[in-house]
Design an enzyme around this catalytic site. Structure first.
Site, PDB file in Angstrom:
ATOM      1  N   PRO A  10       8.021  -7.786  -4.504  1.00  0.00           N
ATOM      2  CA  PRO A  10       7.363  -9.141  -4.519  1.00  0.00           C
ATOM      3  C   PRO A  10       5.883  -8.869  -4.965  1.00  0.00           C
ATOM      4  CG  PRO A  10       7.969  -8.609  -2.296  1.00  0.00           C
ATOM      5  CD  PRO A  10       8.681  -7.734  -3.207  1.00  0.00           C
ATOM      6  N   ASN A  11       5.401  -9.831  -5.653  1.00  0.00           N
ATOM      7  CA  ASN A  11       4.124  -9.897  -6.046  1.00  0.00           C
ATOM      8  C   ASN A  11       3.522  -9.086  -7.419  1.00  0.00           C
ATOM      9  OD1 ASN A  11       3.127 -12.049  -4.296  1.00  0.00           O
ATOM     10  ND2 ASN A  11       3.305 -10.377  -2.738  1.00  0.00           N
ATOM     11  N   ARG A  18      -3.643  -9.362  -9.981  1.00  0.00           N
ATOM     12  CA  ARG A  18      -3.946  -9.548  -8.810  1.00  0.00           C
ATOM     13  C   ARG A  18      -4.626  -8.302  -8.324  1.00  0.00           C
ATOM     14  NH1 ARG A  18       0.141  -7.521  -3.897  1.00  0.00           N
ATOM     15  NH2 ARG A  18       1.333  -6.144  -5.121  1.00  0.00           N
ATOM     16  N   TYR A  23      -4.635  -2.540  -7.802  1.00  0.00           N
ATOM     17  CA  TYR A  23      -3.565  -2.188  -8.432  1.00  0.00           C
ATOM     18  C   TYR A  23      -3.595  -2.039  -9.940  1.00  0.00           C
ATOM     19  CZ  TYR A  23      -1.449  -3.714  -4.002  1.00  0.00           C
ATOM     20  OH  TYR A  23      -0.903  -4.057  -2.830  1.00  0.00           O
ATOM     21  N   ASN A  74       9.708   0.304  -6.285  1.00  0.00           N
ATOM     22  CA  ASN A  74       8.512  -0.191  -5.652  1.00  0.00           C
ATOM     23  C   ASN A  74       8.833  -1.402  -5.079  1.00  0.00           C
ATOM     24  OD1 ASN A  74       5.985  -1.132  -4.708  1.00  0.00           O
ATOM     25  ND2 ASN A  74       4.921  -0.790  -6.559  1.00  0.00           N
ATOM     26  N   ALA A  77       5.812  -5.198  -0.696  1.00  0.00           N
ATOM     27  CA  ALA A  77       5.764  -5.443   0.726  1.00  0.00           C
ATOM     28  C   ALA A  77       6.959  -5.296   1.668  1.00  0.00           C
ATOM     29  CB  ALA A  77       5.225  -6.580   1.145  1.00  0.00           C
ATOM     30  N   GLU A  98      10.739   6.486  -4.650  1.00  0.00           N
ATOM     31  CA  GLU A  98       9.962   5.392  -4.173  1.00  0.00           C
ATOM     32  C   GLU A  98       8.413   5.353  -4.936  1.00  0.00           C
ATOM     33  OE1 GLU A  98       9.804   5.399  -0.184  1.00  0.00           O
ATOM     34  OE2 GLU A  98       8.463   3.811   0.216  1.00  0.00           O
ATOM     35  N   HIS A 100       4.554   3.777  -4.908  1.00  0.00           N
ATOM     36  CA  HIS A 100       3.532   2.752  -4.479  1.00  0.00           C
ATOM     37  C   HIS A 100       2.256   2.982  -5.487  1.00  0.00           C
ATOM     38  CE1 HIS A 100       5.833   1.829  -0.962  1.00  0.00           C
ATOM     39  NE2 HIS A 100       6.210   3.027  -0.874  1.00  0.00           N
ATOM     40  N   ARG A 107      -4.770   2.568   3.547  1.00  0.00           N
ATOM     41  CA  ARG A 107      -4.905   1.241   3.732  1.00  0.00           C
ATOM     42  C   ARG A 107      -4.454   0.590   4.919  1.00  0.00           C
ATOM     43  NH1 ARG A 107      -2.242  -1.969  -1.452  1.00  0.00           N
ATOM     44  NH2 ARG A 107      -3.415  -3.719  -0.365  1.00  0.00           N
TER      45      ARG A 107
HETATM   46  C1  DHK Z   1       2.464  -3.089  -3.500  1.00  0.00           C
HETATM   47  C2  DHK Z   1       2.558  -3.936  -2.689  1.00  0.00           C
HETATM   48  O1  DHK Z   1       2.725  -5.401  -3.131  1.00  0.00           O
HETATM   49  C3  DHK Z   1       2.286  -3.714  -1.267  1.00  0.00           C
HETATM   50  O2  DHK Z   1       2.698  -4.839  -0.329  1.00  0.00           O
HETATM   51  C4  DHK Z   1       2.431  -2.494  -0.719  1.00  0.00           C
HETATM   52  C5  DHK Z   1       2.649  -1.716  -2.882  1.00  0.00           C
HETATM   53  C6  DHK Z   1       1.946  -1.299  -1.462  1.00  0.00           C
HETATM   54  C7  DHK Z   1       1.946  -0.562  -3.982  1.00  0.00           C
HETATM   55  O3  DHK Z   1       0.913   0.123  -3.860  1.00  0.00           O
HETATM   56  O4  DHK Z   1       2.242  -0.675  -5.272  1.00  0.00           O
HETATM   57  O5  DHK Z   1       1.985  -2.416   0.516  1.00  0.00           O
END
Ligand code: DHK
Length: 146
Positions: A10-11, A18, A23, A74, A77, A98, A100, A107
């Site tokens: 998600p996101n 964002r 990111y 990835n 959340a 995995e 991130h 964090r």
């Molecule tokens: C991405 C997200 O959207 C967060 O919810 C994770 C992760 C971290 C990232 O660092 O890629 O906590």
């Protein structure tokens, strides 16, 4: 040709837009391009997918049982909440890496634990979007040990 799935939770469709301070400004299309370049070097293909829906990610992991040699994920959340994604990954036999983008350990404390890490053969955190290409390189080594 073997295929590696690169799954995003998600996101991550908003990557580049964002919270760029966390990111970065590169998009998932940039990530795909960088990973494809590495995968080509190692002689495998990639399929990069993103969904905001937990069930969709689980369905893709199930499909990977038949169609993919490895999974880079990835989970966003869902890393911190989803036993269902962990269970699906446990039903996949190939390597799982995995990623991130941010350093989740630096964090909020709710990001420090990832259920997926219990299955992952390797974890990259805090390398920005470069982490995906690094994971793709590692996947190359795991699929074709020298
Ligand atoms: C991405 C997200 O959207 C967060 O919810 C994770 C992760 C971290 C990232 O660092 O890629 O906590």
């Amino acid at each position: 040709m073997q295929t590696v799935l690169i799954l995003n939770g998600p996101n991550l469709n908003l990557l580049g837009k964002r919270q760029p301070d966390i990111y970065g400004r590169e998009t998932l299309a940039d990530v795909e391009w960088a990973c494809r370049e590495v995968a080509t070097e190692f002689g495998f293909g990639i399929r990069l997918l993103q969904s905001n829906a937990e069930h969709q990610i689980i369905d893709w992991i199930h499909q990977a049982r038949e169609e993919a040699a490895g999974i880079i994920i990835n989970p966003g959340a869902y890393s911190h909440t989803s036993i269902a994604i962990l269970d699906a990954l446990n039903a996949f036999e190939g390597p799982v890496l995995e990623v991130h983008i941010s350093n989740i350990h630096k964090r909020e404390s709710f990001r420090h634990h990832s259920f997926v890490s219990q299955r992952a053969d390797g974890v990259i955190a805090g390398f920005g979007v470069e982490g995906y290409a690094l994971a793709t390189r590692r996947m190359g080594s795991l699929l074709r040990p020298r």
